[in-house]
Design an enzyme around this catalytic site. Structure first.
Site, PDB file in Angstrom:
ATOM      1  N   ARG A  56     -11.093  -0.363   2.085  1.00  0.00           N
ATOM      2  CA  ARG A  56     -12.559  -0.429   2.089  1.00  0.00           C
ATOM      3  C   ARG A  56     -13.100  -0.588   0.676  1.00  0.00           C
ATOM      4  NH1 ARG A  56     -12.715   5.261   5.095  1.00  0.00           N
ATOM      5  NH2 ARG A  56     -10.680   4.452   5.706  1.00  0.00           N
ATOM      6  N   ASP A  67       0.835  -1.190   0.000  1.00  0.00           N
ATOM      7  CA  ASP A  67       0.000   0.000   0.000  1.00  0.00           C
ATOM      8  C   ASP A  67       0.874   1.246   0.000  1.00  0.00           C
ATOM      9  OD1 ASP A  67      -1.922   1.917   0.273  1.00  0.00           O
ATOM     10  OD2 ASP A  67      -2.482   1.402   2.340  1.00  0.00           O
ATOM     11  N   GLU A  84      -7.944   2.559   0.377  1.00  0.00           N
ATOM     12  CA  GLU A  84      -8.184   1.553  -0.661  1.00  0.00           C
ATOM     13  C   GLU A  84      -8.729   0.243  -0.092  1.00  0.00           C
ATOM     14  OE1 GLU A  84      -5.392   1.909   0.854  1.00  0.00           O
ATOM     15  OE2 GLU A  84      -4.938  -0.172   1.329  1.00  0.00           O
ATOM     16  N   LYS A 123       1.553   8.007   0.275  1.00  0.00           N
ATOM     17  CA  LYS A 123       1.983   8.094   1.671  1.00  0.00           C
ATOM     18  C   LYS A 123       3.370   8.720   1.745  1.00  0.00           C
ATOM     19  CE  LYS A 123      -0.242   3.843   3.397  1.00  0.00           C
ATOM     20  NZ  LYS A 123      -1.161   4.421   4.375  1.00  0.00           N
ATOM     21  N   ASP A 165      -5.703   6.427  -0.762  1.00  0.00           N
ATOM     22  CA  ASP A 165      -5.071   5.658   0.310  1.00  0.00           C
ATOM     23  C   ASP A 165      -6.112   4.937   1.182  1.00  0.00           C
ATOM     24  OD1 ASP A 165      -3.051   4.596   1.806  1.00  0.00           O
ATOM     25  OD2 ASP A 165      -2.586   6.443   2.904  1.00  0.00           O
ATOM     26  N   ASP A 180       0.061  -5.084   4.522  1.00  0.00           N
ATOM     27  CA  ASP A 180      -1.328  -4.696   4.284  1.00  0.00           C
ATOM     28  C   ASP A 180      -2.152  -5.847   3.689  1.00  0.00           C
ATOM     29  OD1 ASP A 180      -3.018  -2.613   4.854  1.00  0.00           O
ATOM     30  OD2 ASP A 180      -2.858  -1.689   2.872  1.00  0.00           O
TER      31      ASP A 180
HETATM   32  N1  BES Z   1      -3.248   0.194   5.143  1.00  0.00           N
HETATM   33  C1  BES Z   1      -3.611   1.464   5.663  1.00  0.00           C
HETATM   34  C2  BES Z   1      -3.894   1.425   7.164  1.00  0.00           C
HETATM   35  C3  BES Z   1      -2.721   1.185   8.062  1.00  0.00           C
HETATM   36  C4  BES Z   1      -2.039   2.257   8.608  1.00  0.00           C
HETATM   37  C5  BES Z   1      -2.354  -0.084   8.412  1.00  0.00           C
HETATM   38  C6  BES Z   1      -0.981   2.027   9.459  1.00  0.00           C
HETATM   39  C7  BES Z   1      -1.296  -0.302   9.266  1.00  0.00           C
HETATM   40  C8  BES Z   1      -0.610   0.757   9.796  1.00  0.00           C
HETATM   41  C9  BES Z   1      -4.873   1.964   4.974  1.00  0.00           C
HETATM   42  O1  BES Z   1      -5.036   1.578   3.666  1.00  0.00           O
HETATM   43  C10 BES Z   1      -4.795   3.435   4.976  1.00  0.00           C
HETATM   44  O2  BES Z   1      -3.933   3.969   4.336  1.00  0.00           O
HETATM   45  N2  BES Z   1      -5.706   4.100   5.687  1.00  0.00           N
HETATM   46  C11 BES Z   1      -5.736   5.493   5.775  1.00  0.00           C
HETATM   47  C12 BES Z   1      -7.174   5.929   5.649  1.00  0.00           C
HETATM   48  C13 BES Z   1      -7.350   7.398   5.450  1.00  0.00           C
HETATM   49  C14 BES Z   1      -6.805   7.818   4.096  1.00  0.00           C
HETATM   50  C15 BES Z   1      -8.813   7.734   5.546  1.00  0.00           C
HETATM   51  C16 BES Z   1      -5.165   5.897   7.133  1.00  0.00           C
HETATM   52  O3  BES Z   1      -5.390   5.197   8.118  1.00  0.00           O
HETATM   53  O4  BES Z   1      -4.468   6.909   7.185  1.00  0.00           O
HETATM   54 ZN    ZN Z   2      -4.106  -0.165   3.144  1.00  0.00          ZN
HETATM   55 MN    MN Z   3      -4.043   2.890   2.312  1.00  0.00          MN
END
Ligand code: BES
Ligand code: ZN
Ligand code: MN
Length: 498
Positions: free
Chosen positions: A350, A269, A348, A276, A346, A287
């Site tokens: 969901r 991811d 993604e 990111k 990001d 991920d």
């Molecule tokens: N895979 C990430 C979530 C994640 C973050 C897992 C840290 C493990 C450690 C997910 O896809 C993500 O990027 N989520 C975003 C959502 C936001 C853009 C609404 C997040 O948590 O920042």
């Molecule tokens: Zn993710």
């Molecule tokens: Mn993500």
């Protein structure tokens, strides 16, 4: 490594090494007491001289204790003389095995199982001893050209009555450890090896090993036909083809509705166009832990021949930025027909899960549980110790909470109330894929709930528990929540018996 139950007391044991507990006030556990007698007071002397304080988790490896036939005796501090908490029991077990890691000990008998643990009896103690010992000896050195010195441990004798319940517990502990290790091994692979195609191939290999499993892999063109445009939007920026893996386990009556597990399988991811920052990308090979968990659960369920029907769906894709990637404000029509405005590429997980949840409807599942490293927000809320859980069916939530306690793979419920649904409104589509800064774990679950209306459903956000993802060298997969989900399945099987 072999595990054996043995009810004979320490005087009758023949092994290289015994592990015994000592309390902080100098109190001896029954086997320590027996060994003290055999050694003509050697242990008591040692304690009196202040060589060992019995602090919880302290260890001392003794060599050639007088009059004792074991070459080594490992003392383990057990803290205050009182029933241990589940956590302390597991901690002591872990510490005791760690203390042997640089020795040549091959055969060991542990008497820590005689310690009293709050609420729990021998079967629980056996199951957890096996899980913890297997975790303590787990190594992932596939990519080290110089392997870490291999462990010498070959046989572990667990002091325990040998009855039906403890034998079942041993079997369950071993099968859970197998599933956990399988999940860790897959999750620990880097994304240049562990692509969606690689995971699908691994899944096929797993299915070949168990006759009760069958598999179907949907390719991009199949997904296009089904209208899985949310999943495909995530995969669009990547050179790796997405896959939707469906595995069925038939252990129950033919017509019985299955329990379905849906795993987020983003093999890396980057965030996509909503890229990111570099530091936040470390750990994003993990991920796909949701998907790896589903495979681990299926492996263990098949090994235990659980009398249930189970479906596992893995939503596999790689989230990359590129000229073909989806972009913020793109709108997609999901397989359910609902439209989504992708406000942040990001978010993604969901998106891929929404189509996988719609797909799972065709199995007419009794219950659906999705597992996903979904939000950083769950780490803010709950840290690294418990997984977040949200559900549209309170009895299911309570079954999972109970399974979390019993397996010590704990979870905590967050509310899925309507108020939060407003946060994912979009002016152009049926919903946005993000809900603003507040309550990120809940709004992510709100999004998923819209694709889970046709069944009892629970969502596990394992972003803080499936792996240690903090930068630096402390990065590893934990195999969670395989123990939790197997415990849930065991409970379901028991409910059927009752
Ligand atoms: N895979 C990430 C979530 C994640 C973050 C897992 C840290 C493990 C450690 C997910 O896809 C993500 O990027 N989520 C975003 C959502 C936001 C853009 C609404 C997040 O948590 O920042
Ligand atoms: Zn993710
Ligand atoms: Mn993500």
């Amino acid at each position: 490594m072999k595990f054996k139950l043995d009810a004979s007391n320490i005087a009758k044991q023949k092994t290289d090494c015994v592990i015994i507990g000592i309390f902080e006030n100098g109190d001896l556990t029954p086997s320590a007491h027996a060994l003290n007698k055999i050694s003509k007071g050697f242990l008591q002397n040692l304690i009196k001289n202040g060589e060992f304080q019995g602090k919880s988790g302290q260890t001392l490896l003794l060599y050639a204790v007088p009059h004792v036939r074991f070459q080594r005796v490992l003392l383990v501090g057990c803290g205050k003389n009182a029933p241990l908490t589940a956590r302390d029991y597991r901690k002591l077990m872990h510490a005791s095995i760690n203390a042997l890691s640089n020795t040549k000990v091959a055969h060991v008998a542990t008497f820590l199982t005689e310690l009293e643990v709050e609420k729990y009896e021998f079967p629980w103690k056996i199951k957890h001893a096996v899980e913890v010992i297997r975790a303590a000896t787990y190594r992932f050195d596939r990519f080290k050209s110089k392997k870490e010195p291999s462990l010498h441990l070959k046989e572990i004798i667990l002091y325990s009555p040998e009855d039906k319940a403890t034998k079942v517990a041993l079997k369950q502990g071993l099968a859970i450890a197998d599933g956990v290790e399988y999940t860790k091994n897959l999750a620990n692979l880097p994304s240049n090896i562990c692509t969606p195609t690689f995971v699908a191939t691994e899944a096929k290999t797993l299915v070949k090993e168990h006759p009760a499993l069958s598999i179907k892999v949907l390719e991009e063109k199949d997904m296009r036909k089904l209208g899985m445009n949310a999943l495909l939007a995530v995969a669009k920026g990547s050179a790796q083809n997405p896959k939707l893996v469906c595995i069925e386990y038939h252990g129950g009556p033919k017509k019985e509705a299955p329990i379905a597990f849906v795993g987020k399988g983003i093999t890396f991811d980057t965030g996509g166009i909503s890229l990111k920052p570099a530091d936040s990308m470390i750990g994003m090979k993990y991920d796909m832990c949701g998907a790896a968990t589903v495979l681990g659960v299926l492996k263990t369920a098949a090994e235990l021949k659980l009398p249930l029907n189970i479906v596992g769906v893995l939503a596999l894709a790689e989230n990359m930025p590129s000229g073909t990637a989806c972009k913020p404000e793109d709108i997609v029509v999901t397989m359910s027909g609902q439209t989504v405005e992708i406000m942040n590429t990001d978010a993604e997980g969901r998106l891929v899960l929404s189509d996988a949840l719609t797909y799972v409807e065709r199995f007419k599942p009794d219950t659906v549980i999705d597992i996903a490293t979904l939000t950083g927000a769950v780490v803010v809320a709950l840290g690294f110790h418990v997984s977040g859980m949200l559900s549209n069916h309170q009895p299911l939530a309570e079954d999972l909470l109970a399974a979390g306690q019993e397996s010590h793979d704990r979870i905590w419920q967050l509310p899925l109330w309507d108020e939060y649904q407003d946060q994912i409104k979009s002016p152009f589509a049926d919903m946005s894929n993000v809900g603003g800064r507040s309550a990120g774990t809940i709004t992510a679950a709100c999004f998923l709930s819209r694709f889970a209306k046709k069944f009892r459903w629970a969502h596990l956000d394992v972003a803080g528990t499936a792996a240690m993802m903090a930068g630096g060298n402390d990065r590893y997969a934990t195999g969670r929540p395989v123990p939790l989900l197997i415990q849930y399945l065991i409970q379901r099987a028991e409910q059927k018996d009752a």
